[in-house]
Scaffold this active site. Sequence first.
Site, PDB file in Angstrom:
ATOM      1  CE  LYS A 100      -4.093  -0.433   0.480  1.00 26.24           C
ATOM      2  NZ  LYS A 100      -5.249  -0.537  -0.443  1.00 26.24           N
ATOM      3  N   GLY A 106     -24.771   3.722   2.068  1.00 24.95           N
ATOM      4  CA  GLY A 106     -23.519   4.126   1.403  1.00 24.95           C
ATOM      5  C   GLY A 106     -23.656   3.893  -0.082  1.00 24.95           C
ATOM      6  N   GLY A 161     -22.044   5.136  -2.702  1.00 26.43           N
ATOM      7  CA  GLY A 161     -20.894   5.633  -3.473  1.00 26.43           C
ATOM      8  C   GLY A 161     -20.556   4.659  -4.593  1.00 26.43           C
TER       9      GLY A 161
END
Lengths: 284, 284, 284, 284, 284, 284
Positions: B119, B231, B233
Amino acid sequence: MEITYTNNFKEYKTPENLDPFTIAQQQLRHACELLEYDEQIYNALSEPERLIILKFTMRMDNGSLKTFKAFRCQFNSARGPTKGGIRWHPDENSSLIKALAALMTWKCACVDLPLEGAKGGVICNPKEMSNNELERLARLYIRKLSQFIGPRIDIPAPDVYTTPQITAWMMDEYEVIKGIKAPSVITGKPLELGGSVGRISATARGGTFCIREAIKETDISLKGAKIAIQGFGNAGSHVAEILQDEFGCKIIAASDTKGGIYNKNGFNVHKAIEHKKKPQQLWV
Amino acid sequence: MEITYTNNFKEYKTPENLDPFTIAQQQLRHACELLEYDEQIYNALSEPERLIILKFTMRMDNGSLKTFKAFRCQFNSARGPTKGGIRWHPDENSSLIKALAALMTWKCACVDLPLEGAKGGVICNPKEMSNNELERLARLYIRKLSQFIGPRIDIPAPDVYTTPQITAWMMDEYEVIKGIKAPSVITGKPLELGGSVGRISATARGGTFCIREAIKETDISLKGAKIAIQGFGNAGSHVAEILQDEFGCKIIAASDTKGGIYNKNGFNVHKAIEHKKKPQQLWV
Amino acid sequence: MEITYTNNFKEYKTPENLDPFTIAQQQLRHACELLEYDEQIYNALSEPERLIILKFTMRMDNGSLKTFKAFRCQFNSARGPTKGGIRWHPDENSSLIKALAALMTWKCACVDLPLEGAKGGVICNPKEMSNNELERLARLYIRKLSQFIGPRIDIPAPDVYTTPQITAWMMDEYEVIKGIKAPSVITGKPLELGGSVGRISATARGGTFCIREAIKETDISLKGAKIAIQGFGNAGSHVAEILQDEFGCKIIAASDTKGGIYNKNGFNVHKAIEHKKKPQQLWV
Amino acid sequence: MEITYTNNFKEYKTPENLDPFTIAQQQLRHACELLEYDEQIYNALSEPERLIILKFTMRMDNGSLKTFKAFRCQFNSARGPTKGGIRWHPDENSSLIKALAALMTWKCACVDLPLEGAKGGVICNPKEMSNNELERLARLYIRKLSQFIGPRIDIPAPDVYTTPQITAWMMDEYEVIKGIKAPSVITGKPLELGGSVGRISATARGGTFCIREAIKETDISLKGAKIAIQGFGNAGSHVAEILQDEFGCKIIAASDTKGGIYNKNGFNVHKAIEHKKKPQQLWV
Amino acid sequence: MEITYTNNFKEYKTPENLDPFTIAQQQLRHACELLEYDEQIYNALSEPERLIILKFTMRMDNGSLKTFKAFRCQFNSARGPTKGGIRWHPDENSSLIKALAALMTWKCACVDLPLEGAKGGVICNPKEMSNNELERLARLYIRKLSQFIGPRIDIPAPDVYTTPQITAWMMDEYEVIKGIKAPSVITGKPLELGGSVGRISATARGGTFCIREAIKETDISLKGAKIAIQGFGNAGSHVAEILQDEFGCKIIAASDTKGGIYNKNGFNVHKAIEHKKKPQQLWV
Amino acid sequence: MEITYTNNFKEYKTPENLDPFTIAQQQLRHACELLEYDEQIYNALSEPERLIILKFTMRMDNGSLKTFKAFRCQFNSARGPTKGGIRWHPDENSSLIKALAALMTWKCACVDLPLEGAKGGVICNPKEMSNNELERLARLYIRKLSQFIGPRIDIPAPDVYTTPQITAWMMDEYEVIKGIKAPSVITGKPLELGGSVGRISATARGGTFCIREAIKETDISLKGAKIAIQGFGNAGSHVAEILQDEFGCKIIAASDTKGGIYNKNGFNVHKAIEHKKKPQQLWV
């Protein structure tokens, strides 16, 4: 015989209880203020360009697996490859590594070397490791960093608890990985493998240059001056040797963590060193 | 319509007030205890193999210099190249980056992919940056990491606030540096430059597979099931689409940070998405 | 005070209206005839070994896209890496670049340097570009050429309108691409980044060596000789300085594109230079 | 049996006496106008990204030295590695090479291949060269270009007068230089060395697909259609074969530079090809 | 005038009928015994670290294919890159190559050079090969070894029947393969391409140093000493030159494989060399 | 039940007392005679392209130094990368290695794989080495060969006494040295690290294909055929399994170096294998 020391600069106090890198950053901020550099410049200079934190697991002689945490901080790279030692110590931490890399950077810049500062380390206790374990650790550290170091990138050196033998293993591992001979990848090698003559006493010699220059501000002559050495380790004992042999000083006292000696007429530094060397020691 | 959820595993409570990486380490310790792995194994798995912390200074459109701190964590490398997104967010920090890299590692291992977890991130506020500044930042990040990523080393991807356009700039910068075309250096590219069809809805699709499998443990049928989406999105709206179009669910409610809609007979997800899309948005 | 100049060589007339490279080729043919080299050798020497013509598109400060044409000619490579400046000029063209690369080749060979000749250029008008645009152009040029240049391949240098600052950007771009510090990739760097002391006045100094040697063929003494300088730019003003300071000449006249000064008793060159420097100028 | 051909596009006339690349640029300008692209886009697309002009001198079988001029044009690189043939012809020139590289670029883009266009060439007359000279030339060309081609950079192919044998030499030279096996560096290899089955008739097959699609706009059926082939070389004879064998056409006439045959009832294409093949020929 | 030679070392007899490498190993064993090294050390030092045996097939001028066997032995690599000549001889064999590489190793170590020993060879008869064939062989040998030699790996040199011209071809082939200028890849180059002044007479000069040192053990003076030279080839004739010109000896006799000359009053070495040079010869 | 075996080929007798590579060369000569290839072709094919003989010294667990001799023979490289096992055996020798590499070459060519043959080995006794010593040996072998192997150069595999675990160490060492993940550098890896399913029984399966094809020349049916297995190791026991499970044969006898079993009605192969597996064994 009293030396009066006059400091023309604004007094700078290091606050208590700060970690080493915060102290280094405060020194930089102080310098930036004196130079009237703005905040943008301070921000550009106050953090390391690259800090690599590694983990690796090694099989110990007793068959167990031990996981080590290691660091390499390359503080800046504007003026040339970075350069700095590799420390092996149980209390190694990233704040100390970053601080020492910053100091290397500023030291190189002050004397206009085409080098920048770096520092590395492994959290470990070399005193409790066998020779085989030390070799494996040296090689592992280089295996994990081989893409990040090199004569034109970053050149390590020995430092706390990393001996010339350890640099030889590191150089060999780097050379195997790259498939070439590359003695310039690391300094502090054994003389037989391309190490620099004079490196062992270089820190001490630098110190005596400071003494030589500082004394010019006084009316003292080094010739025949009486000298007491506090800290008779690698640096201190070589300082004593150089002051006695090359500057004609009279060494009258020396102490280390175990005790001290004193002779108001001076003593022979070489004999003191010989005496002290009897028990084998790791490089410090 | 009630779902009874039976957990056969020992309960695991995440302590309050812990930073993300400490939480991830506690999850690992819990797993090691269940698997009766000893401390040596836990130690070998609980720290990232390589965490690179970078600093670089960029000239902004207004002529000022801004210094950015950035990260790339490659958590493990035993099973293949590492893989993981690049996050651009003002609150980015090394604990979060390490935690997310660890989770990527474990997710890849669970489904036996020949990949490990990574990451990365930059502490910045993309919402306040011009398109030119975003491009310069994308290129700078890759310039600083070009030796440490690659199709056979570590393959980044877009993540929080890093759009397909940003991956295109990153790929181009990598290709210039290496002197070759290398579309496999990064995923999440625009389709025109070799991106994968279906990537945008992949997270949602994975979620619907979980729903499909979990529902089998119950006596509910997805066909005609009433669904509320919390949610709405990128992930949530695609989940809604798939559940409606492919599984025959009836979407009756949806909410996001600005509000919600409800219709007990269900509503058409595509129209809801179209409505929501009107104001242009960064990828989240 | 009259100088009689005797030319023992066959007279060589440059035909009118020829492009620069055709002129250079005719000079080579003339030399081959004098040396009685056959056509095969002339053919092998009369064309550049490698001429690279590039195009790249850059975003200007005002948001528009501008496409540039650029060149790098490496004329020969038998005796060592090639070496030659990078010219930025609106009238740059491949004939001129090839001619200048050929001349570099022959100059290096005449003084037996282990180098061959090169020359590069970009068709652009640096006087109309901002500092940011100059930096972007410098970096773009290197990005497109990074595989073709290097300390052991081809070493650029500043030339018409390419300043030390521009070489610094070029060096930095090359170093980023290669991932190493490589100051030897380009000459004419700022002194702080490894540039050579004396480079700025090197052309002038070479000229004064020619004057010193030529004058030996006459009965004139340089000491006290009256000198008029036609063209008081970088080369001319340094020539004046060296002739005055090191050879004891008396500079009595100097002129440039804007006008001239004359003092039959001579004038102080340093003051003339200081006077001329007041308006800031690009390197010419 | 009359074919009415309706062109819906604006008529485009190629002006007489233009060099090939100017024609190609005019075609691009025409396309840009139709697409309403502005001048900036035309400028960015209308010149080759990289044109490399080489010179090398080779010893011929008779001991003489011959100097060759050669080209490699990589027109664009946005969408992938470049791809295009290497032409060996006495009339090779940079305008033709650039034009053909541009056409390769646009052809690849039209069918959305992740490739861009290139083209190369050597000014030479293969018909007058021995096999040994052809091999040396093939290897020399690759030696001069080895840093600029490759499976992920630019992939050559055979073209005018460059046979599969020549690609085999080129591949071998590339592999020696790189120290690896790399059959993907060039296409059109002999089948034994990894060449693609079907490549020899690929141009013809593509042509028959155009015929098949075009014919749908008419009321003609290919089955039993009478076909006359003008140009019975590699492409034409394969077209005739495919039309006869796979589409059931009747080939009634064929001509080449030496003459022609006609049979109103059709003739067997395979026998015509066999007849023509008797004298050995280079690839055209 | 009698020289008494006293050998203080234990007598060492080379057994008859042994191959060269067995003899070298026996010398090493003898040295290990004198130094009291144990068997493990002998084993570690007595075999070459890397012996590469190659085969390659080359087309000869007459069109036939000839297959050559070749060698490169890199005896050790602890102290630096390896270094050693390339021999072209019909009787070349791996035992001789290994023995000579071992001797190079020990010679370098004795004078503490940061180099190790190597030796290479090709089984061939250069006297029966054309210049073109010699060039092709030189280039082929390097093509097969290019990954295993280099300035920081192993640096060849001319040796039996390999002339400076042959090293020039080898250097050029290496430079083409690597894409850089690398004159340091081989020594013994022609002076024009970076060869070392003095190399041709270096073996002879070394020999005269031995004579100069050995004579000190006697009561003879070199000044005016009468010298007979047995073997008046490259080494012997340069020894004669140096002894005459620099040490003031009187050369009274010289012989080679064809005969000898004698003059009790001495003769002029330069004239003898001039006389001998008339027929052109390969480097021996 | 008698099988009559008719050999249509000329009888070929392997002479007694020949070393393995001489035998292989005689087989090649025999094949060349049958194919009427001339001596030049035989010479070009009868010696290995590259034979590397290595020596390295390793510290054993008991602190002593042991020196090993090792080999890698890459027999030919015309058709692709080379491929072949690494043998660890006390009687390893260059003749055997060369012979086996030649056989790999010819086997690959017979079935038209784009691969050539190689073989490697270390003279050692794995049965007397600890696991740590085996790992160190595996890594050392790769360190010495890392420039000579690779997915596009030469791909090793396990062979006599080299287990999947050993290939895992070798792959890891190669990946560390190259700084990339490269599972394609070696075959025979453990399945978890990218090994191929079916590899363990591949030799046996190939054998059963031969049996299946050979049997077609007779009037025997495999279904129900009685089979005796001589040599019940890895290959033999898998052959038995496949013949029993997939071809319906009846296994009535099996023997190995320790003894044999017989049951005229057949026995269950799986039980026999299970019985034999009880003592742990290295891969043979």
